[in-house]
Design a protein around this motif. Structure first.
Motif, PDB file in Angstrom:
ATOM      1  N   LEU A  72       1.184  -1.464  -0.206  1.00 53.97           N
ATOM      2  CA  LEU A  72       0.152   0.183   0.207  1.00 53.97           C
ATOM      3  C   LEU A  72       0.674   1.184  -0.109  1.00 53.97           C
ATOM      4  N   LEU A  73       1.152   1.965  -0.917  1.00 54.21           N
ATOM      5  CA  LEU A  73       1.411   3.279  -0.913  1.00 54.21           C
ATOM      6  C   LEU A  73       0.626   4.527  -0.333  1.00 54.21           C
ATOM      7  N   VAL A  74       0.625   5.069   0.279  1.00 54.17           N
ATOM      8  CA  VAL A  74      -0.498   6.670   0.358  1.00 54.17           C
ATOM      9  C   VAL A  74       0.892   7.718   0.906  1.00 54.17           C
ATOM     10  N   LEU A  75       0.066   8.193  -0.555  1.00 56.55           N
ATOM     11  CA  LEU A  75       0.698   9.690  -1.098  1.00 56.55           C
ATOM     12  C   LEU A  75      -0.068  10.507  -0.548  1.00 56.55           C
TER      13      LEU A  75
ATOM     14  N   ALA B  51      -1.117  17.161  -8.206  1.00 63.79           N
ATOM     15  CA  ALA B  51      -2.699  16.181  -8.247  1.00 63.79           C
ATOM     16  C   ALA B  51      -1.859  15.629 -10.069  1.00 63.79           C
ATOM     17  N   PRO B  52      -2.036  16.841 -11.619  1.00 61.61           N
ATOM     18  CA  PRO B  52      -1.989  16.208 -11.698  1.00 61.61           C
ATOM     19  C   PRO B  52      -0.287  15.549 -12.046  1.00 61.61           C
ATOM     20  N   HIS B  53       0.351  15.222 -11.738  1.00 57.08           N
ATOM     21  CA  HIS B  53       1.712  14.322 -11.596  1.00 57.08           C
ATOM     22  C   HIS B  53       1.506  12.998 -10.559  1.00 57.08           C
ATOM     23  N   VAL B  54       0.959  13.838  -9.796  1.00 59.13           N
ATOM     24  CA  VAL B  54      -0.081  12.297  -8.551  1.00 59.13           C
ATOM     25  C   VAL B  54      -0.688  10.881  -9.867  1.00 59.13           C
TER      26      VAL B  54
ATOM     27  N   THR C 245      -4.826  11.093  -0.174  1.00 56.66           N
ATOM     28  CA  THR C 245      -5.350  12.176   0.335  1.00 56.66           C
ATOM     29  C   THR C 245      -5.130  13.572  -0.379  1.00 56.66           C
ATOM     30  N   GLY C 246      -6.486  14.528  -0.693  1.00 55.88           N
ATOM     31  CA  GLY C 246      -6.296  15.670  -1.139  1.00 55.88           C
ATOM     32  C   GLY C 246      -8.393  16.637  -0.853  1.00 55.88           C
TER      33      GLY C 246
END
Length: 839
Positions: free
Chosen positions: A114-117, A124-127, A146-147
Motif C-alpha cells: 500500500l502506497l500512501v500519498l 495532482a496532475p503528476h500524482v 489524500t487531497g
C-alpha cells in the motif's frame, strides 16, 4: 550464509495522540481498501484526512505482505520531486538512463503493498499520471491518497471525509455521543483534568463545537486554550472571529476553509507579540529543528517600512516553540540526529504565510532561510570530499544533515529560481553534488542544475565574497556532466565539461578542474583513446598533488588502475589501487575506501586471486551495508557469491547472490539484477545446470542492454560480466534466447529457483523424469504447487493463492525439480499435463 537485511514493513510516523470519532469510518474504509486498489480521501483542509489515512494504513498492514509506505507530497512542486519522494519512501534507487517512473513500476511490479500519498493538491496532475501508471503495471499495488479533490484516475474510489458530528442544539445529549465534543474534552483535559464538568461549561463547549462546524483542527485549536481561557470566553471569541469573517456566528453554510482560517486567526490574535513573530516566520519551513528556527527566526529583520519589531532573542525561541506546541499551532514530526523536528499544520502555515507577507519581513526571512540552506549545502560539499583526515561518523553526519534538511533545501532552490537569485541556486547545487551523486538522485540534480544554468545573471551581484557567478556556472557544468554520465551522451558531455573547466580555471577552482579532467579521461577511455586518457590522468595527478588535493589524487589513481586492468597490466593496476586505498584510509573516507576495494576486488577476481578478491569484496560489503549504499552493496554481495563458488561452496554462493538479486530488484536496479543473474549463471554452469545457466545468462544480457548499466552507482569502476551464454550449440543458443525474452519478474523468479535447486546436494544421479509417477514421487503440497506451475502461475501468484511465502514456493519447486530430475518450470508443466495431475 550472507547476513540478510530484514526489510521493514512500513515507514509510518508514530502517532502522538488518539484518533477520536472515526471508528465507523475506519471500519468502512478497511473494507473498501480490501476491495479497491485506489482509495482517495477528500475533504476540506483541517478535516483530518491525513490522520485518518495514517491510522487506516497502520491497521491495513496485515493486508499487504510487502508493507505500507508513506510519501508526503504537500511541499512537492514538480514531477521529478514527486517521483523522488515516492522512490525515497520505498527505498528505490534511480537508474541514470531511465525515467524514475519506469524504474518505480519495474521495482513494484510483483510486490503487494500500500502506497500512501499524502497532500497531493499541489501536484495532482503528476500524482494522477504516476498513480495511473502504477495501477496499470503493478497488479498488487494499492494507493491511498489524500487531497481536497479526487485524482480522477481509473478505478478510483472517493471517500469524502466529513467533519466530526457536533452536539445538537437541544440540551441533554451525552458528550460521548458527539465526536467533536469528545475531541474537545480529550484535548482540553490533557491540560486541565476536570475541565468542563460544570453544566454551564459543557453547554459552552457544545456551542464551540457547533460554531466551528466539527472541523477537527478547529476543535483542537479551540481546546488548546482550555485552562487559560474559560469556555464562555472561547465561545465568545470564536463567535466574534467568525462574524468578522462574514459567517453567521455559528459557521452554518459557510465554507469550511473560511471557518478554519477564522479560527486560526482567532488563535493567532491571542498570542503574544514574540509568539506571533515566531509563528509567521516559521511558515518558510516545510519542517525544522530548534537550531534552524533559532538561526532563521531570531533577531527580527527590518520591515519594508524600515521599522523593526522588538528583537526576538535566540534564547527565547525554545520557550516560544513550546508555547506554540501547547496551542496546537505546531506539531512534532519525529527526531533526527538527536534533534526534534517540527512542522506547521497546512492551514496554520497558510495563515502564517499571509501574515508574514503582511508584516513586510517576508523577503528578509526568506533570504535568511536561503542563507542557512546554502551553509548546509556548502558544509556538505566542503566536508564530503575534503582531503583532511576526519572520523567517518563526523564526515557522514554532513550527509545526514543535508538529508534531514532536504525539503528545506528544495524550498530554498525554488525560491531562488522564482526570484532570479542565480548565485544562491548555483551555490546550493554545487554543495549538494555529493548527495545527488552518491544517492543516485540524478534526475532531480540535473533539473536543478539545468534550471539555474539556463537563467541569465539574475538579480544578484558578485559582491558577497564568494566565488564569481561564472566560476559557479563552470562548477555546475562539470557537476552536471557527472550527474548525466549514465545517459551516455558523450559528445555533448565532452563539450560541456570543457566549457565548465575553462570557467573554473581563472577562479582557481582546482577541485573542479581535477574533476573535469578526470571526466574527460573517462570519456577518452570510453571512445578507445587510452593514451589520451592516461595523459589526462597524469595531468590530474600533477595538479592534485601540487595543490594537496588527496581526494582527486585517489580518484585519478583509481581511474589509472582501471585503465591498467583493462589493458591486462594487473600488477600496475594493483599498485595504483593500493596507493588510492592508502590515501582513502588515511582520510577515513569509508565510501572512497569501499569503492576502491570493489575495483581492487574486481582486478583480483580477473586474475583468479580468489582470496584477495574475497577479502576486498567482504570489507567493501560491510562498509556499504553500514552507510546504506545499496547499488554498491548489491555488487559486493555478487562478488562474494562468485568467489564462494570458485572456492567450492555453491550453497554459500547462492546465499550471497540471492541477497544481491533481491536487493537490486527491490531497489529498482536492473543493472544489479543483471549482474546477479550473470553470476548465478556462472555458478549454475559449474554445477552442470546448462539449461538454466544459459537462460539466466540470456536474461542478464537483455537487462544489461536495456539498463545501460556500467557499474554500481558510479562511472568510475565498471564491472564487466560475460552474459553471452554457455557454449555454442543450437540448443544452448535457444535456451539463451528464451532467457532474453523473459520479463524482469520472470527472470528474478528463474534465478531464485535455480539458486534453490543449486543448494541441494548433487551427490547422486538425478532420477529419470519417467522413473516416477506424480502421486508416488511428490507430497500433496508439492503436487498442488506442481499443478499451479503447470497453469503458468509465478511463484508470487502461487504464494498468494496458497497463503505461503514466495521463498517457500521456490523451495518446493526446487524439491520437485530435484525429485523428478527436472531443471526448468517448463519441464514441470509438461510433466503435469502428461499425467493430468490434480491438486
Amino acid at each position: 550464509m550472507a547476513p540478510q537485511t530484514a526489510p521493514a514493513r512500513q515507514n509510518l510516523p508514530v502517532e502522538s495522540d488518539s484518533l477520536i470519532g472515526r471508528d465507523r469510518d475506519l471500519s468502512d474504509l478497511l473494507r473498501l481498501l480490501e476491495a479497491d486498489r485506489v482509495l482517495t480521501l477528500t475533504g476540506a483542509d483541517g478535516v483530518g484526512k491525513t490522520r485518518l489515512a495514517l491510522r487506516l494504513a497502520a491497521q491495513a498492514t496485515a493486508f499487504f505482505s510487502d508493507g505500507v509506505w508513506l510519501a508526503a507530497l504537500a511541499d512537492a512542486a514538480t514531477r521529478a520531486e514527486v517521483a523522488a519522494r515516492i522512490c525515497g519512501a520505498l527505498g528505490i534507487t534511480e537508474e541514470g538512463r531511465r525515467d524514475p517512473l519506469e524504474t518505480l513500476c519495474d521495482a513494484l511490479h510483483g510486490r503487494r503493498l500500500l502506497l500512501v500519498l499524502d497532500g497531493v493538491d499541489g501536484v495532482a496532475p503528476h500524482v494522477a499520471e504516476i498513480g495511473a501508471r502504477l495501477v496499470a503495471s503493478c497488479p498488487a499495488v494499492s494507493l491511498l491518497t489524500t487531497g481536497r479533490d479526487p485524482l480522477r484516475i481509473r478505478g478510483e474510489t472517493v471517500w469524502r471525509v466529513p467533519p466530526l458530528p457536533v452536539p445538537p442544539s437541544a440540551e441533554g445529549a451525552e458528550p460521548a455521543a458527539d465526536g467533536a465534543m469528545r475531541l474537545f474534552l480529550d484535548r482540553a483535559r490533557t491540560a486541565v483534568s476536570d475541565y468542563a464538568e460544570a453544566p454551564e461549561e459543557l453547554a459552552a463547549v457544545k456551542r464551540i463545537c457547533r460554531r466551528v462546524d466539527g472541523i477537527p483542527l478547529a476543535v483542537e485549536l479551540a481546546a488548546a486554550w482550555a485552562g487559560r481561557i474559560d469556555a464562555e470566553r472561547i465561545d465568545a471569541g470564536l463567535a466574534a472571529a467568525l462574524e468578522s469573517a462574514g459567517a453567521d456566528g455559528e459557521g452554518n453554510g459557510f465554507p469550511r476553509s473560511r471557518v478554519l482560517d477564522a479560527v486560526v486567526g482567532w488563535s493567532y490574535g491571542l498570542l503574544s507579540g514574540p509568539e506571533r513573530a515566531l509563528l509567521r516566520r516559521l511558515s518558510v519551513f516545510p519542517n525544522w529543528c530548534l537550531e534552524l528556527a533559532e538561526q532563521v527566526c531570531a533577531d527580527a529583520p527590518p520591515t519594508e517600512q524600515g521599522r523593526a519589531e522588538p528583537p526576538l532573542a535566540e534564547a527565547e525561541v525554545l520557550d516560544l516553540l513550546s508555547a506554540l506546541l501547547d496551542r496546537s499551532l505546531i506539531t512534532l514530526t519525529g527526531e533526527h540526529q538527536n534533534r526534534v523536528r517540527y512542522r506547521l499544520p497546512g492551514p496554520v502555515r497558510e495563515h502564517a504565510r499571509a501574515r508574514l507577507a503582511e508584516s513586510g519581513e517576508q523577503e528578509a526571512v526568506r533570504v535568511r532561510h536561503t542563507a542557512r540552506m546554502i551553509a548546509v549545502a556548502e558544509d556538505l560539499g566542503g566536508v564530503a570530499l575534503s582531503s583532511h583526515a576526519m572520523p567517518w561518523n563526523e564526515r557522514f553526519s554532513y550527509w545526514d544533515r543535508a538529508l534531514a534538511e532536504y525539503d528545506n533545501l528544495r524550498t530554498a532552490l525554488r525560491w531562488s529560481a522564482r526570484h532570479g537569485r542565480v548565485r544562491d541556486g548555483l551555490r546550493i547545487c554545487a554543495g549538494l553534488r555529493p548527495l545527488w551523486f552518491t544517492g543516485c538522485q540524478f534526475t532531480e540534480g540535473r533539473e536543478w542544475a539545468e534550471t539555474f544554468l539556463a537563467m541569465d545573471g539574475g538579480s544578484q551581484a558578485d559582491d558577497d565574497g564568494g566565488p564569481s557567478t561564472d566560476a559557479l556556472r563552470g562548477k555546475a557544468m562539470v557537476h552536471l556532466v557527472e550527474l548525466s554520465w549514465p545517459r551516455k551522451r558523450f559528445d555533448e558531455a565532452a563539450e560541456q565539461v570543457s566549457r565548465g573547466a575553462a570557467l573554473c580555471r581563472p577562479a582557481g577552482d582546482v577541485a573542479s578542474v581535477c574533476l573535469a579532467k578526470t571526466l574527460l579521461a573517462m570519456l577518452a577511455a570510453v571512445r578507445g583513446g587510452d593514451a589520451e586518457a592516461r595523459r589526462l590522468v597524469d595531468e590530474v595527478l600533477e595538479l592534485a598533488r601540487s595543490s594537496g588535493d588527496l581526494w582527486h589524487e585517489a580518484i585519478a589513481l583509481n581511474v589509472e588502475g582501471s585503465l591498467n586492468a583493462r589493458a591486462g597490466a594487473f600488477a600496475e593496476a594493483e599498485g595504483r589501487f593500493n596507493t588510492a586505498l592508502m590515501i582513502m584510509r588515511g582520510m577515513d573516507h569509508r565510501w572512497g575506501v569501499g569503492t576502491t576495494l570493489m575495483a581492487q576486488g574486481a582486478v583480483a577476481e580477473a586474475q583468479d586471486d580468489a582470496q584477495t578478491a574475497d577479502r576486498c569484496y567482504r570489507e567493501a560489503m560491510d562498509i556499504h551495508r553500514t552507510i546504506g549504499a545499496f547499488p554498491e552493496l548489491a555488487a559486493c554481495l555478487a562478488g562474494v557469491g562468485r568467489i564462494a563458488s570458485r572456492l567450492g561452496s555453491a550453497a554459500q554462493a547462492y546465499d550471497y547472490l540471492g541477497e544481491s538479486l533481491q536487493l537490486s530488484h527491490t531497489t529498482g536496479q536492473r543493472g544489479g539484477v543483471a549482474e546477479a543473474l550473470a553470476s548465478i549463471a556462472r555458478v549454475a554452469e559449474r554445477q552442470e545446470m546448462a539449461t538454466e545457466a544459459a537462460r539466466c545468462a540470456g536474461a542478464a544480457s537483455a537487462l544489461l542492454e536495456t539498463s545501460g548499466w556500467s557499474g554500481p552507482g558510479s562511472p568510475r569502476f565498471p564491472l564487466s560480466a560475460d552474459t553471452s551464454g554457455a557454449g555454442t550449440s543450437d540448443e544452448t543458443r535457444a535456451w539463451w534466447e528464451e532467457g532474453r525474452r523473459l520479463a524482469l519478474e520472470e527472470a528474478v523468479e528463474l534465478a531464485a529457483s535455480v539458486a534453490e535447486s543449486g543448494r541441494m546436494p548433487r551427490t547422486r544421479p538425478a532420477p529419470s523424469p519417467s522413473s516416477a509417477t506424480p502421486r508416488t514421487a511428490l507430497t500433496p503440497r508439492e503436487r498442488q504447487i506442481a499443478q499451479l506451475v503447470g497453469e503458468g502461475r509465478s511463484n508470487r501468484a502461487i504464494a498468494e493463492r496458497l497463503f505461503i511465502a514466495p521463498a517457500t514456493v521456490a523451495r518446493h519447486v526446487a524439491n520437485i525439480n530435484r525429485k523428478m530430475g527436472f531443471n526448468s518450470r517448463q519441464q514441470i508443466a509438461s510433466w503435469v499435463t502428461r499425467h493430468a495431475l490434480s491438486s
